[in-house]
Design a protein around this motif. Structure first.
Motif, mmCIF file in Angstrom:
data_model
loop_
_atom_site.group_PDB
_atom_site.id
_atom_site.type_symbol
_atom_site.label_atom_id
_atom_site.label_comp_id
_atom_site.label_asym_id
_atom_site.label_seq_id
_atom_site.Cartn_x
_atom_site.Cartn_y
_atom_site.Cartn_z
ATOM 1 N N ASP A 11 0.846 -1.188 0.000
ATOM 2 C CA ASP A 11 0.000 0.000 0.000
ATOM 3 C C ASP A 11 0.883 1.240 0.000
ATOM 4 O O ASP A 11 2.086 1.173 0.235
ATOM 5 C CB ASP A 11 -0.908 -0.023 1.240
ATOM 6 N N ASN A 12 0.251 2.397 -0.244
ATOM 7 C CA ASN A 12 0.925 3.683 -0.227
ATOM 8 C C ASN A 12 0.400 4.505 0.947
ATOM 9 O O ASN A 12 -0.791 4.490 1.247
ATOM 10 C CB ASN A 12 0.680 4.456 -1.525
ATOM 11 N N TYR A 13 1.306 5.234 1.588
ATOM 12 C CA TYR A 13 0.915 6.095 2.705
ATOM 13 C C TYR A 13 1.402 7.508 2.431
ATOM 14 O O TYR A 13 2.587 7.731 2.148
ATOM 15 C CB TYR A 13 1.496 5.573 4.021
ATOM 16 N N PHE A 14 0.475 8.454 2.525
ATOM 17 C CA PHE A 14 0.781 9.859 2.283
ATOM 18 C C PHE A 14 0.818 10.582 3.626
ATOM 19 O O PHE A 14 -0.126 10.498 4.421
ATOM 20 C CB PHE A 14 -0.286 10.480 1.385
ATOM 21 N N THR A 15 1.909 11.253 3.901
ATOM 22 C CA THR A 15 2.034 12.024 5.136
ATOM 23 C C THR A 15 2.406 13.460 4.796
ATOM 24 O O THR A 15 2.936 13.744 3.716
ATOM 25 C CB THR A 15 3.095 11.417 6.068
ATOM 26 N N TYR A 16 2.149 14.352 5.738
ATOM 27 C CA TYR A 16 2.407 15.768 5.472
ATOM 28 C C TYR A 16 2.657 16.499 6.774
ATOM 29 O O TYR A 16 2.360 16.010 7.874
ATOM 30 C CB TYR A 16 1.220 16.404 4.737
ATOM 31 N N GLN A 17 3.195 17.708 6.627
ATOM 32 C CA GLN A 17 3.453 18.577 7.768
ATOM 33 C C GLN A 17 3.331 20.017 7.298
ATOM 34 O O GLN A 17 4.001 20.430 6.343
ATOM 35 C CB GLN A 17 4.851 18.307 8.331
ATOM 36 N N LEU A 18 2.452 20.769 7.946
ATOM 37 C CA LEU A 18 2.228 22.175 7.627
ATOM 38 C C LEU A 18 2.608 22.999 8.847
ATOM 39 O O LEU A 18 2.068 22.783 9.943
ATOM 40 C CB LEU A 18 0.761 22.409 7.242
ATOM 41 N N ILE A 19 3.523 23.967 8.662
ATOM 42 C CA ILE A 19 4.084 24.708 9.792
ATOM 43 C C ILE A 19 4.074 26.193 9.484
ATOM 44 O O ILE A 19 4.340 26.612 8.351
ATOM 45 C CB ILE A 19 5.534 24.270 10.078
ATOM 46 N N GLY A 20 3.790 26.976 10.480
ATOM 47 C CA GLY A 20 3.906 28.416 10.359
ATOM 48 C C GLY A 20 4.556 29.003 11.602
ATOM 49 O O GLY A 20 4.274 28.562 12.729
ATOM 50 N N THR A 21 5.451 29.965 11.425
ATOM 51 C CA THR A 21 6.038 30.673 12.573
ATOM 52 C C THR A 21 5.860 32.169 12.370
ATOM 53 O O THR A 21 5.899 32.674 11.241
ATOM 54 C CB THR A 21 7.536 30.355 12.741
ATOM 55 N N TYR A 22 5.663 32.842 13.495
ATOM 56 C CA TYR A 22 5.528 34.300 13.465
ATOM 57 C C TYR A 22 6.469 34.862 14.524
ATOM 58 O O TYR A 22 6.383 34.506 15.715
ATOM 59 C CB TYR A 22 4.097 34.717 13.755
ATOM 60 N N LYS A 23 7.382 35.737 14.089
ATOM 61 C CA LYS A 23 8.398 36.302 14.969
ATOM 62 C C LYS A 23 8.234 37.813 14.996
ATOM 63 O O LYS A 23 8.799 38.539 14.161
ATOM 64 C CB LYS A 23 9.792 35.921 14.466
ATOM 65 N N PRO A 24 7.445 38.335 15.949
ATOM 66 C CA PRO A 24 7.180 39.780 15.973
ATOM 67 C C PRO A 24 8.417 40.616 16.264
ATOM 68 O O PRO A 24 8.504 41.770 15.856
ATOM 69 C CB PRO A 24 6.139 39.929 17.086
ATOM 70 N N ASN A 25 9.388 40.017 17.000
ATOM 71 C CA ASN A 25 10.646 40.704 17.280
ATOM 72 C C ASN A 25 11.707 39.654 17.567
ATOM 73 O O ASN A 25 11.440 38.456 17.511
ATOM 74 C CB ASN A 25 10.495 41.692 18.451
ATOM 75 N N ASP A 26 12.912 40.104 17.887
ATOM 76 C CA ASP A 26 14.026 39.176 18.046
ATOM 77 C C ASP A 26 13.876 38.264 19.258
ATOM 78 O O ASP A 26 14.572 37.248 19.352
ATOM 79 C CB ASP A 26 15.343 39.952 18.181
ATOM 80 N N ASN A 27 12.991 38.594 20.187
ATOM 81 C CA ASN A 27 12.921 37.860 21.456
ATOM 82 C C ASN A 27 11.689 36.993 21.601
ATOM 83 O O ASN A 27 11.501 36.373 22.658
ATOM 84 C CB ASN A 27 12.983 38.850 22.635
ATOM 85 N N ASN A 28 10.849 36.923 20.598
ATOM 86 C CA ASN A 28 9.619 36.147 20.717
ATOM 87 C C ASN A 28 9.329 35.410 19.411
ATOM 88 O O ASN A 28 9.494 35.973 18.325
ATOM 89 C CB ASN A 28 8.434 37.056 21.056
ATOM 90 N N LEU A 29 8.893 34.156 19.517
ATOM 91 C CA LEU A 29 8.542 33.362 18.352
ATOM 92 C C LEU A 29 7.299 32.536 18.661
ATOM 93 O O LEU A 29 7.247 31.835 19.685
ATOM 94 C CB LEU A 29 9.695 32.421 17.966
ATOM 95 N N PHE A 30 6.295 32.621 17.803
ATOM 96 C CA PHE A 30 5.087 31.803 17.914
ATOM 97 C C PHE A 30 5.098 30.791 16.768
ATOM 98 O O PHE A 30 5.500 31.117 15.640
ATOM 99 C CB PHE A 30 3.833 32.680 17.829
#
Length: 751
Positions: free
Chosen positions: A448-467
């Motif tokens: 059989d075939n298996y399809f996998t995925y990964q969707l990622i987003g990052t938001y860095k408002p300034n040098d000291n914070n990352l969402f």
């Protein structure tokens, strides 16, 4: 494979192979302890994106353990070093042998015949080479050929990563990155410690650098031997601990007449050395050539030999059994102007249950090939890739005869996988980054075939914070036992004919995961990291019996019992919700604190619980198919809270003091077959004084470790090291050994 053959292969490989990148930093020239918090936040990590980037900007839940942190902590094995990492559950089974899980989801369904304690949902690699055990899944940690002295750093991803690394990266990925030589003609490093429980651990390496530091070599050797803190074993039949000569097989014993069962005789091959916890050695060699900034070639090879007494849930007399392995590996990688080619292999012999009475010994070989290319178009980086894996296991040479069905697979079993995948990384703006990874795997089992995925987003408002946020789908890869099991015991002539069979129609376990995270430097001295996760996992494997005929069978009456155990997908669905928080505080260059913890709940839906076992009337040998009830309940084997704290203090340049503790809440382990069989019969037949078996209630557990080291010459030091400082004798894993304090003295060499 004997030692001489392995060493010859090692030398031949190093002479003939000219490519593998160790993906390692120039580690020996860096003192991580004296780095600022800002510098530590911006250490390079490769595992998350398969390219070097700032650890602060890493788009997934990730951590780095540096070699200095490992040395300071006093960890005695690579496995123990994971107690320094958020989101890891590290439980010691016997002296130096560990059960390790990322976030849990371990042993579902609980204690089922199909399950071993090793985590089959996480992918472990050494320099990008997979070290997954494909017989039944997971990692046999004692078989790692490298040791702590070989480690430059360990990179960890928590959460699904199949789209990037392939099958088995369901709960996470670990990449152990080894050292390469310093920029000087010759250097040596090593470690020796001795202590209680007859423990001896030694590692030594010699490094060379040639041709203006373009060509580097390293050769290392390691040895480890330990004894258990006890020589007792858990007895399934009465739930007590005692010598192995008291053990009784719960599958063949009659609980209504326990005195009539035959105990094991002295010098049984499974327990030929009941004192031994672990005995292993490894030899490794590396070669690295840096032709230019964009062209490098490397190669590594090694051998290992190991024996360990560790928990093996299929032991029908007791879970703690002996496993032996010997193997040879090679690993090669080339990086040429963005094109990466890796080719690796592992060959060996294992006996996963010494003395079981079944042919549990086999030869195996794994071959992996990976081709990837980095293509940059402005703010978009695209990384297409191809991979191929072939895995073969064969027990033919160890069967009593050619027609025997005494082995687990009785012949050769092959798994293969061809995959193609694509990863795109787009810097949409100065603050917003978007990543997508897509992968298609073609397996021969299941076809059989298996399809996998990964969707990622990052938001860095300034040098000291990352969402950050991600949504992923991942799957476990196939294992040999699920598809190829082909074992028989007994015969119609002796009244019982039992078959153990694989299933070509098995589906692979899959998991869908949502994660939200935040990483921030709140002050110059304080960093925090938060990650919330929710996963839904299904298609776990289970091993269930069907009675095909018996003297009392209504549809197929036979003068003997004909029973078949089949691998199949369990109906249970595991829904896990959790939050991991970690804090790093460095008030000065002399003092560092870390604290981390995970709170989680794993809810099981449609878990099949046996209401009645197969044997319902032992006196008259009456059997019937088990009956099941589907229930919803909380999975109690994964603790609801686990975490740790560390403090590292360097009052003067030469003196270092480390104290760490790890904690996890109470857990309940249930072995399905031992529990259902004996509790049903004891209830129905009111056996006097019989307490049943198959359940282990573990109390909340705190382990405190400490190490004090003093530099005596350059970067070489002497130390005292205490693991389980206060000598807590609590068991850390179900049906395993009571733990004890391990007290060591030793020396670290770095010249």
């Amino acid at each position: 494979m004997n030692c001489r053959f392995g060493i010859a292969m090692l030398i031949a490989t190093l002479l003939s192979v000219s490519n593998l990148s160790a993906q390692s930093m120039e580690g020996d020239t860096i003192d991580y302890f004296n780095m600022s918090l800002e510098d530590l936040m911006n250490m390079e990590i490769v595992a998350v994106s398969k390219k070097a980037e700032s650890s602060f900007d890493a788009p997934l839940s990730s951590s780095i353990i540096t070699k200095d942190e490992i040395i300071n902590s006093g960890a005695t094995t690579i496995e123990e070093a994971f107690r320094l990492v958020p989101g890891f559950i590290v439980r010691e089974e016997s002296n130096g042998n560990y059960d390790i899980h990322i976030r849990g989801n371990d042993n579902i369904p609980s204690g089922n015949f199909a399950f071993f304690t090793e985590n089959s949902m996480s992918l472990i690699m050494v320099d990008g080479r997979k070290v997954f055990n494909n017989m039944n899944g997971g990692t046999f940690w004692e078989t790692l050929p490298v040791s702590l002295t070989d480690v430059e750093r360990i990179e960890v991803i928590r959460g699904a990563s199949t789209a990037l690394y392939g099958p088995n990266a369901v709960n996470g990925v670990v990449n152990i990155i080894t050292k390469k030589a310093q920029d000087k003609s010759i250097s040596v490093d090593g470690n020796l410690m001795v202590g209680s429980a007859a423990t001896t651990i030694g590692d030594f390496a010699i490094n060379n650098s040639f041709s203006e530091n373009k060509l580097k070599t390293r050769i290392s050797a390691n040895y480890e031997k330990r004894e258990r803190f006890t020589t007792d074993y858990y007895n399934w039949v009465d739930g007590t601990y005692g010598p192995y000569t008291n053990l009784i097989d719960y599958m063949s014993s009659d609980p209504t007449n326990p005195g009539g069962n035959k105990p094991l005789q002295p010098n049984h091959p499974t327990y030929k050395n009941p004192e031994l916890a672990k005995d292993k050695y490894g030899v490794n060699a590396w070669l690295h050539y840096q032709a230019s900034k964009k062209v490098d070639f490397s190669a590594s090879a090694g051998i290992q030999n190991s024996s360990a007494q560790t928990v093996f849930m299929e032991g029908s007399r007791t879970p703690l059994t002996t496993r032996e392995s010997e193997s040879f590996y090679f690993n090669s990688q080339s990086n040429i102007h963005g094109l990466s080619l890796q080719f690796s292999g592992n060959f060996g012999t294992q006996d996963i249950y010494v003395g079981s009475g079944t042919t549990s010994k086999y030869d195996y070989n794994n071959i992996d090939a990976i081709l990837e290319y980095d293509w940059t178009l402005g703010d978009l980086t695209v990384r297409p890739g191809l991979s191929y894996q072939r895995i073969a296991y064969d027990d033919s040479d160890y069967l009593p005869n050619a027609d025997s069905k005494n082995g687990y697979i009785n012949g050769e079993a092959i798994l293969s996988n061809f995959a193609y995948y694509l990863r795109g990384d787009y810097q949409a703006s100065e603050k917003l980054r978007l990543i997508a990874a897509l992968r298609m795997d073609h397996y021969n089992k299941p076809e059989d075939n298996y399809f996998t995925y990964q969707l990622i987003g990052t938001y860095k408002p300034n040098d000291n914070n990352l969402f950050r946020a991600s949504y992923s789908k991942a799957n476990r890869g196939p294992v040999i036992v699920d598809f190829y099991t082909n074992y028989e015991e007994g015969s119609p002539a002796n009244g019982q004919f039992i078959q153990y069979l694989g299933n070509d129609h098995m589906e692979l376990s899959t998991s869908n995961v949502i994660e939200l995270g935040y990483r921030g430097q709140l002050t110059k001295q304080l960093q925090v990291d938060l990650e919330a996760f929710y996963s839904v996992t299904e298609n776990f494997s289970t091993f269930e019996p069907t009675i095909l005929g018996s003297p009392t069978h209504t549809e197929n009456p036979l003068p003997y019992l004909h029973l078949a155990f089949n691998y199949q997908n369990a109906p249970v669905i595991a829904k896990q919700t959790g939050l991991t928080a970690s804090v790093f505080y460095a008030p000065s260059t002399k003092l560092q604190f870390k604290a981390f913890g995970t709170v989680q709940k794993t809810a099981l839906e449609d878990l099949a619980i046996k209401e009645t076992p197969m044997l319902i009337d032992p006196g008259n040998l009456v059997f019937m198919d088990p009956t099941y009830e589907l229930v919803d309940q909380t999975h109690k084997q994964t603790p609801s809270f686990y975490g740790g704290m560390t403090a590292n203090y360097r009052p003067v340049e030469k003196l270092n003091v480390f104290v760490g503790l790890n904690y996890y809440s109470k857990q309940t382990y249930t072995h399905d077959y031992a529990y259902s069989q004996y509790h049903y019969i004891s209830k129905e037949y009111s056996i006097p004084g019989y307490t049943g078996s198959g359940v282990a209630e573990l109390e909340a557990n705190t382990t405190v470790n400490a190490k004090v080291s003093y530099k005596v010459y350059k970067n070489s030091s002497v130390f005292v090291n205490a693991r389980n400082l206060f000598n807590s004798n609590k068991r850390q894993f179900g049906f395993a050994d009571e733990m004890g304090g391990l007290y060591l003295v030793g020396v670290n060499i770095n010249l």
